[in-house]
Design a protein around this motif. Structure first.
Motif, mmCIF file in Angstrom:
data_model
loop_
_atom_site.group_PDB
_atom_site.id
_atom_site.type_symbol
_atom_site.label_atom_id
_atom_site.label_comp_id
_atom_site.label_asym_id
_atom_site.label_seq_id
_atom_site.Cartn_x
_atom_site.Cartn_y
_atom_site.Cartn_z
ATOM 1 N N TYR A 25 17.299 -9.802 -32.979
ATOM 2 C CA TYR A 25 18.699 -9.338 -33.043
ATOM 3 C C TYR A 25 19.449 -9.773 -31.779
ATOM 4 O O TYR A 25 20.599 -10.179 -31.826
ATOM 5 N N TRP A 26 18.770 -9.649 -30.648
ATOM 6 C CA TRP A 26 19.373 -10.019 -29.354
ATOM 7 C C TRP A 26 19.794 -11.488 -29.347
ATOM 8 O O TRP A 26 20.902 -11.830 -28.937
ATOM 9 N N HIS A 27 18.906 -12.339 -29.840
ATOM 10 C CA HIS A 27 19.240 -13.773 -29.867
ATOM 11 C C HIS A 27 20.473 -14.026 -30.743
ATOM 12 O O HIS A 27 21.229 -14.945 -30.485
ATOM 13 N N ARG A 28 20.650 -13.205 -31.780
ATOM 14 C CA ARG A 28 21.811 -13.368 -32.679
ATOM 15 C C ARG A 28 23.047 -12.656 -32.138
ATOM 16 O O ARG A 28 24.042 -12.552 -32.832
ATOM 17 N N SER A 29 22.940 -12.106 -30.934
ATOM 18 C CA SER A 29 24.029 -11.324 -30.304
ATOM 19 C C SER A 29 24.348 -10.049 -31.081
ATOM 20 O O SER A 29 25.457 -9.522 -30.984
ATOM 21 N N ASP A 30 23.388 -9.557 -31.859
ATOM 22 C CA ASP A 30 23.552 -8.277 -32.548
ATOM 23 C C ASP A 30 22.942 -7.215 -31.629
ATOM 24 O O ASP A 30 21.811 -6.760 -31.823
ATOM 25 N N PHE A 31 23.725 -6.807 -30.618
ATOM 26 C CA PHE A 31 23.168 -5.978 -29.549
ATOM 27 C C PHE A 31 22.899 -4.538 -29.989
ATOM 28 O O PHE A 31 21.978 -3.901 -29.494
ATOM 29 N N GLU A 32 23.735 -4.030 -30.927
ATOM 30 C CA GLU A 32 23.516 -2.646 -31.375
ATOM 31 C C GLU A 32 22.155 -2.520 -32.071
ATOM 32 O O GLU A 32 21.376 -1.621 -31.777
ATOM 33 N N ASP A 33 21.896 -3.438 -33.011
ATOM 34 C CA ASP A 33 20.603 -3.376 -33.716
ATOM 35 C C ASP A 33 19.446 -3.672 -32.758
ATOM 36 O O ASP A 33 18.355 -3.105 -32.884
ATOM 37 N N ALA A 34 19.703 -4.569 -31.807
ATOM 38 C CA ALA A 34 18.669 -4.869 -30.806
ATOM 39 C C ALA A 34 18.309 -3.601 -30.043
ATOM 40 O O ALA A 34 17.124 -3.317 -29.801
ATOM 41 N N HIS A 35 19.316 -2.823 -29.678
ATOM 42 C CA HIS A 35 19.035 -1.608 -28.905
ATOM 43 C C HIS A 35 18.336 -0.560 -29.760
ATOM 44 O O HIS A 35 17.427 0.128 -29.286
ATOM 45 N N GLU A 36 18.744 -0.452 -31.024
ATOM 46 C CA GLU A 36 18.074 0.534 -31.903
ATOM 47 C C GLU A 36 16.576 0.240 -32.009
ATOM 48 O O GLU A 36 15.747 1.143 -31.933
ATOM 49 N N ASP A 37 16.242 -1.032 -32.199
ATOM 50 C CA ASP A 37 14.813 -1.374 -32.295
ATOM 51 C C ASP A 37 14.115 -1.238 -30.943
ATOM 52 O O ASP A 37 12.926 -0.888 -30.881
ATOM 53 N N ALA A 38 14.842 -1.500 -29.854
ATOM 54 C CA ALA A 38 14.245 -1.317 -28.521
ATOM 55 C C ALA A 38 13.891 0.152 -28.305
ATOM 56 O O ALA A 38 12.829 0.476 -27.754
ATOM 57 N N ILE A 39 14.772 1.039 -28.789
ATOM 58 C CA ILE A 39 14.486 2.480 -28.667
ATOM 59 C C ILE A 39 13.244 2.833 -29.486
ATOM 60 O O ILE A 39 12.358 3.555 -29.028
ATOM 61 N N ARG A 40 13.176 2.283 -30.715
ATOM 62 C CA ARG A 40 12.016 2.582 -31.570
ATOM 63 C C ARG A 40 10.723 2.110 -30.907
ATOM 64 O O ARG A 40 9.699 2.791 -30.949
ATOM 65 N N ALA A 41 10.777 0.935 -30.314
ATOM 66 C CA ALA A 41 9.575 0.410 -29.639
ATOM 67 C C ALA A 41 9.165 1.332 -28.498
ATOM 68 O O ALA A 41 7.980 1.649 -28.333
ATOM 69 N N LEU A 42 10.148 1.780 -27.735
ATOM 70 C CA LEU A 42 9.839 2.617 -26.575
ATOM 71 C C LEU A 42 9.325 3.992 -26.995
ATOM 72 O O LEU A 42 8.407 4.537 -26.363
ATOM 73 N N ILE A 43 9.904 4.536 -28.073
ATOM 74 C CA ILE A 43 9.421 5.839 -28.557
ATOM 75 C C ILE A 43 7.961 5.718 -29.009
ATOM 76 O O ILE A 43 7.126 6.559 -28.717
ATOM 77 N N ALA A 44 7.659 4.612 -29.703
ATOM 78 C CA ALA A 44 6.292 4.443 -30.227
ATOM 79 C C ALA A 44 5.293 4.147 -29.109
ATOM 80 O O ALA A 44 4.122 4.491 -29.214
ATOM 81 N N ASP A 45 5.754 3.518 -28.052
ATOM 82 C CA ASP A 45 4.825 3.166 -26.967
ATOM 83 C C ASP A 45 5.514 3.342 -25.622
ATOM 84 O O ASP A 45 5.903 2.379 -24.970
ATOM 85 N N PRO A 46 5.676 4.615 -25.204
ATOM 86 C CA PRO A 46 6.434 4.879 -23.976
ATOM 87 C C PRO A 46 5.730 4.375 -22.715
ATOM 88 O O PRO A 46 6.366 4.270 -21.665
ATOM 89 N N GLY A 47 4.454 4.059 -22.828
ATOM 90 C CA GLY A 47 3.718 3.628 -21.640
ATOM 91 C C GLY A 47 3.866 2.142 -21.331
ATOM 92 O O GLY A 47 3.335 1.671 -20.327
#
Lengths: 290, 265
Positions: free
Chosen positions: B134-156
């Motif tokens: 998403y980031w490469h496509r400049s779709d920053f909102e969706d990029a951030h949503e998935d970044a949050i999901r990644a961090l929630i699933a693996d906060p370490g």
């Protein structure tokens, strides 16, 4: 009446003793991203891949798998479980029913592990709390794991395992002519050796050749060109061992300083007789029946 | 032509090595960061014909990893498609084919593969991949949503903390709490997290990279993001150019710096 009971017990014992040496469970192993071996499992209709981890204690499920399954977490009491690197586990879940291959397990306890301790495609581990109920054969060359009734198969030229209350596989090996206890850990993709112990055992040789920093590993980890590792009479030439300072590995003090992971174990064919504390080791491309 | 190349490669494989031995060597070569050896061994393993069927998908995937490292995207895609024919639910093959399709600039196919991986296994690493697409496509909102999901699933995972900060800074979302929650082990990449918290300077981060090219390239990319967030675009551009030149081509920082340079005027 007592006589009947005795006879029944004797009959049961005879039947148990005569359990045939045929697999109760027969699994297709699949490699993960780093070369670890996984088995398929099924919980409530969900297909999962579990890492076969002879170096574990209790089988585990990842945080996200536990969340996806909606399993209630409970605190671990009466045991302290520390992962490689020092991370302590604090919770477990009970799984009402899990099918590992064709074998169902009921109400089994799984510790909850961080997602990043196994590759993301995996959902957890299968450890000696399950494996040690059987004799286990790993035919890595054919990607098979077989579970046999405990004690049902004859053993020839078996290597004794060091007694270990959590059924870890600890055997004496020879590394460049020096004997040392090694921990056989199918859950590790790489093999590592305590830098400090290596310095004690191979001081002058190690100094002369100077271990080199490993570019493909974490900071402070070295490599050294060991010539040969022999286990149960089977030689593995040029074993790739990382030299890891104890401060990084943070192994328990009573744990062996040499861990053999899949990069070495892949060269071997293993038959583990947990109940008899022995292991038969042959080269990977041989089979027990041969 | 490709068959001829493969035949030559087989001839250079070690004598007496069975397919299984070569397969194992391929895995070890990839784990040690030696893609040319990995490609050679996996090719030998696949051509010998006696590799256990359970290993064939991984042999294709392992060779695709090696191809992708050298930006041989078409060959990587062929291997991953072969892997998926053999094992249709192979989540790592979908995930890597997403990266491969991005390498081929097939952005829609990349997103479809990343989404297929998430459907099979909604794990942190796969959300991270899709976030970067998403980031490469400049779709920053969706990029951030998935970044949050990644961090929630693996906060370490400290790289997920950083990526969440990068996408959050771009979308104007608060990220300080996640940065502060990161467990500071003292090692890399924590100096970058401390930079984002304003606790150290960019020079401190460069010093902490200790002249290691892999760390310096990451430092350049993330300091570039920090400068971009401060509106210092010229400095950011210089840093992204340096990251692009320094980073191994299979590094996240290489791809992300390349995308930023395309976006910057």
């Amino acid at each position: 009446m007592k006589l009947w009971n005795l006879l029944a017990a004797a009959l049961f014992a005879a039947t148990a003793a005569a359990a045939p040496c045929t697999p109760q469970g027969y699994f297709d192993l699949e490699p993960d991203w780093y070369g670890g071996m996984t088995v398929p499992a099924n919980i409530e209709g969900r297909h999962l891949a579990l890492l076969v981890d002879t170096g574990g204690v209790t089988s585990m499920l990842t945080e996200s798998t536990v969340a996806a399954l909606g399993l209630p977490r409970r605190p671990i009491t009466g045991a302290r479980i520390t992962l490689y690197g020092g991370k302590t586990l604090r919770e477990f879940v009970r799984v009402p029913a899990i099918a590992v291959g064709a074998s169902p397990l009921r109400n089994a306890a799984f510790f909850v592990m961080p997602d990043n301790r196994v590759p993301y495609a995996l959902s957890g581990t299968l450890a000696p709390d399950v494996l040690s109920n059987y004799d286990v054969e790993f035919d890595f060359a054919k990607a098979k794991m077989m579970l046999y009734p405990a004690g049902s198969c004859p053993l020839e030229h078996a290597l004794p395992l060091k007694p270990d209350e959590v059924h870890h596989l600890i055997a004496n090996v020879e590394l460049d002519g020096r004997h040392i206890d090694a921990f056989l850990d199918t859950g590790a993709s790489r093999s590592d050796f305590s830098l400090e112990t290596a310095q004690q055992m191979f001081g002058a040789t190690l100094e002369a050749k100077k271990p080199a920093l490993r570019a493909d590993a974490e900071d402070g980890i070295y490599t050294y060109p060991f010539q040969q590792l022999t286990i149960g009479g089977i030689a593995v030439n040029g074993p790739d061992l990382l030299l890891v300072p104890d401060g990084i590995a943070r192994r328990p003090s009573d744990s062996p300083r040499l861990v053999l992971g899949m990069n070495v174990l892949r060269h071997l064919h293993l038959f583990i007789a947990y109940s008899r504390g022995k292991i038969m080791i042959t080269p990977a491309q041989t089979h027990r029946a041969e | 032509m490709r068959s001829l190349i493969l035949a030559i490669l087989v001839c250079t494989a070690p004598a007496f090595a069975g397919a299984y031995d070569d397969f194992g060597r391929g895995i070890d070569a990839n784990n040690r960061g030696n893609p040319s050896a990995a490609e050679r061994y996996f090719t030998a393993a696949l051509l010998q014909g006696d590799l256990a069927p359970a290993y064939r998908p991984m042999a294709h995937l392992g060779r695709a990893r090696a191809f992708l490292h050298d930006r041989r995207c078409r060959e990587a895609e062929d291997d991953l498609s072969d892997a998926l024919k053999l094992k249709p639910d192979y989540v790592d093959a979908y995930n890597l084919r997403a990266e491969t399709n991005h390498c081929l600039e097939h952005e829609n196919a990349a997103l479809a593969d990343a989404t297929a991986a998430i459907r099979l296994k909604p794990a942190a690493g796969y959300f991270y991949t899709r976030s970067r697409l998403y980031w490469h496509r400049s779709d920053f909102e969706d990029a951030h949503e998935d970044a949050i999901r990644a961090l929630i699933a693996d906060p370490g995972n400290s790289y997920f903390v950083l990526w969440n900060a990068v996408t959050g800074m771009r979308t104007g979302q608060p990220v300080r709490a996640e940065l502060e929650a990161a467990e500071d082990t003292g090692g890399w990449p924590f100096p970058i997290i401390r930079l984002f918290l304003g606790k150290v300077s960019a020079e401190d981060v460069i010093r902490a990279a200790d002249d290691r090219s892999d760390k310096l390239c990451e430092a350049d990319f993330y300091i570039g993001q920090w400068r971009l967030a401060q509106g210092r675009d010229d400095e950011a551009r210089t840093l992204f150019v340096r990251a692009q030149n320094e980073c191994p081509r299979d590094f996240v920082a290489f791809e992300a710096a390349t995308s930023e340079l395309k976006r910057l005027p």
